[in-house]
Scaffold this motif. Structure first.
Motif, PDB file in Angstrom:
ATOM      1  N   GLY A   1      -1.690  -3.044  10.673  1.00  0.00           N
ATOM      2  CA  GLY A   1      -2.547  -2.056  10.450  1.00  0.00           C
ATOM      3  C   GLY A   1      -1.372  -0.731  10.157  1.00  0.00           C
ATOM      4  O   GLY A   1      -2.079   0.819  10.310  1.00  0.00           O
ATOM      5  N   SER A   2      -0.094  -1.257   9.351  1.00  0.00           N
ATOM      6  CA  SER A   2       0.567   0.139   9.116  1.00  0.00           C
ATOM      7  C   SER A   2       0.408   0.693   7.902  1.00  0.00           C
ATOM      8  O   SER A   2       1.267   1.867   7.884  1.00  0.00           O
ATOM      9  CB  SER A   2       1.758  -0.859   9.349  1.00  0.00           C
ATOM     10  N   GLY A   3       0.031   0.066   7.600  1.00  0.00           N
ATOM     11  CA  GLY A   3      -0.585   0.509   5.917  1.00  0.00           C
ATOM     12  C   GLY A   3       0.358   0.463   4.659  1.00  0.00           C
ATOM     13  O   GLY A   3      -0.064   0.465   3.189  1.00  0.00           O
ATOM     14  N   LEU A   4       0.467  -0.409   5.602  1.00  0.00           N
ATOM     15  CA  LEU A   4       2.089  -0.623   4.394  1.00  0.00           C
ATOM     16  C   LEU A   4       1.775  -2.524   4.008  1.00  0.00           C
ATOM     17  O   LEU A   4       1.488  -3.223   4.567  1.00  0.00           O
ATOM     18  CB  LEU A   4       3.307  -0.986   4.984  1.00  0.00           C
ATOM     19  N   GLY A   5       3.062  -2.627   2.818  1.00  0.00           N
ATOM     20  CA  GLY A   5       2.486  -4.026   2.636  1.00  0.00           C
ATOM     21  C   GLY A   5       3.244  -4.880   3.544  1.00  0.00           C
ATOM     22  O   GLY A   5       4.344  -4.816   3.866  1.00  0.00           O
ATOM     23  N   TRP A   6       2.288  -5.505   3.887  1.00  0.00           N
ATOM     24  CA  TRP A   6       3.167  -6.714   4.935  1.00  0.00           C
ATOM     25  C   TRP A   6       3.151  -8.338   5.218  1.00  0.00           C
ATOM     26  O   TRP A   6       1.808  -9.027   4.252  1.00  0.00           O
ATOM     27  CB  TRP A   6       2.649  -6.063   6.132  1.00  0.00           C
ATOM     28  N   THR A   7       4.209  -8.673   5.698  1.00  0.00           N
ATOM     29  CA  THR A   7       3.650 -10.242   5.940  1.00  0.00           C
ATOM     30  C   THR A   7       3.996 -10.953   7.344  1.00  0.00           C
ATOM     31  O   THR A   7       5.353  -9.935   7.920  1.00  0.00           O
ATOM     32  CB  THR A   7       4.870 -10.914   4.981  1.00  0.00           C
TER      33      THR A   7
END
Length: 246
Positions: A117-123
């Motif tokens: 839910g950070s709004g960053l691209g994530w893995t």
């Protein structure tokens, strides 16, 4: 190549991730409480975190503690990563964090939610337990004349270097969301793993399986922390023990 920051970069997993990334030609910054020039306590946050993240493209978040504080640390990291315009946040989690009601697992699962839910691209990559964690456990249990083990519980230990390789691969690619779990090559009973440890260390102990109580124990006994369908790791527990002995 990209600039990558590794939190917990001096730890068991993090230092291997750092080595893999540097071997691949990336510029790597190591963040931990004591590693200069990026010595930062993530639980406290502060301006040092903004300095460490300035110009960083990707963060690999390996820092974690069973003693608590993971959610607070992740919150500080995510806030600073947003301010710095980080494009990709890679997080290492544990198989079963959504199935086993164990305090540390709950914290790891909560961090997964913060990352998503950070709004960053994530893995997010989940792995089974590392070989060295089992050895630490057995070292502690072997202080008694009888090795007391939780009855009916199995484990699927994985080679930490293989997890580091996978994290480095993911950090070098685009955000992928929740990727497939990484499990060790074998699901083994705790008793068989303990006997392998005793043989390798030359310790003579009786092994006794003890029934426990509680929701977490029942979940472990049911295999909530295992990924038999993702037994993709190669290194076995015996091979790890042989390297330690050598």
């Amino acid at each position: 190549m990209t600039t990558i920051l590794v939190t917990g970069g001096t730890g068991t997993l993090g230092r291997l991730v750092v080595g893999r990334l540097r071997a691949d030609g990336h510029e790597v910054r190591v963040l931990s409480r004591s590693a200069r020039p990026y010595a930062v306590d993530l639980r406290a946050g502060g301006p040092g975190l903004d300095t460490a993240l300035a110009g960083v493209d990707t963060v690999v978040h390996c820092a974690s503690s069973p003693r608590g504080g993971d959610e607070e640390a992740a919150g500080h990291l995510i806030d600073a990563a947003r301010r710095a315009g980080v494009a990709h946040l890679v997080y290492i989690s544990i198989v079963g964090v959504d199935r086993v009601p164990f305090g540390y697992y709950r914290a790891k699962h909560a961090v997964e939610g913060l990352v998503a839910g950070s709004g960053l691209g994530w893995t997010v990559l989940r792995a089974t337990q590392f070989h060295d964690l089992l050895v630490q456990l057995f070292d502690g249990l072997a202080k008694l004349p009888v090795l007391l083990l939780p009855a009916g519980v199995s484990d699927q230990p994985v080679e930490v270097a293989e997890v580091a390789d996978r994290l480095a691969e993911l950090a070098g690619g685009p955000p992928a969301g929740r990727v497939e779990d990484l499990g060790g090559p074998e699901v083994r009973t705790f008793a068989s793993l303990a006997r392998a440890y005793l043989t390798a260390t030359g310790k003579r102990r009786a092994v006794l399986n003890v029934p426990l109580v509680g929701k977490a124990y029942r979940a472990f006994r049911a295999g909530g922390h295992l990924a038999p369908e993702r037994a993709v790791g190669k290194g076995t527990f015996e091979e790890y023990l042989a390297r330690r002995r050598g």
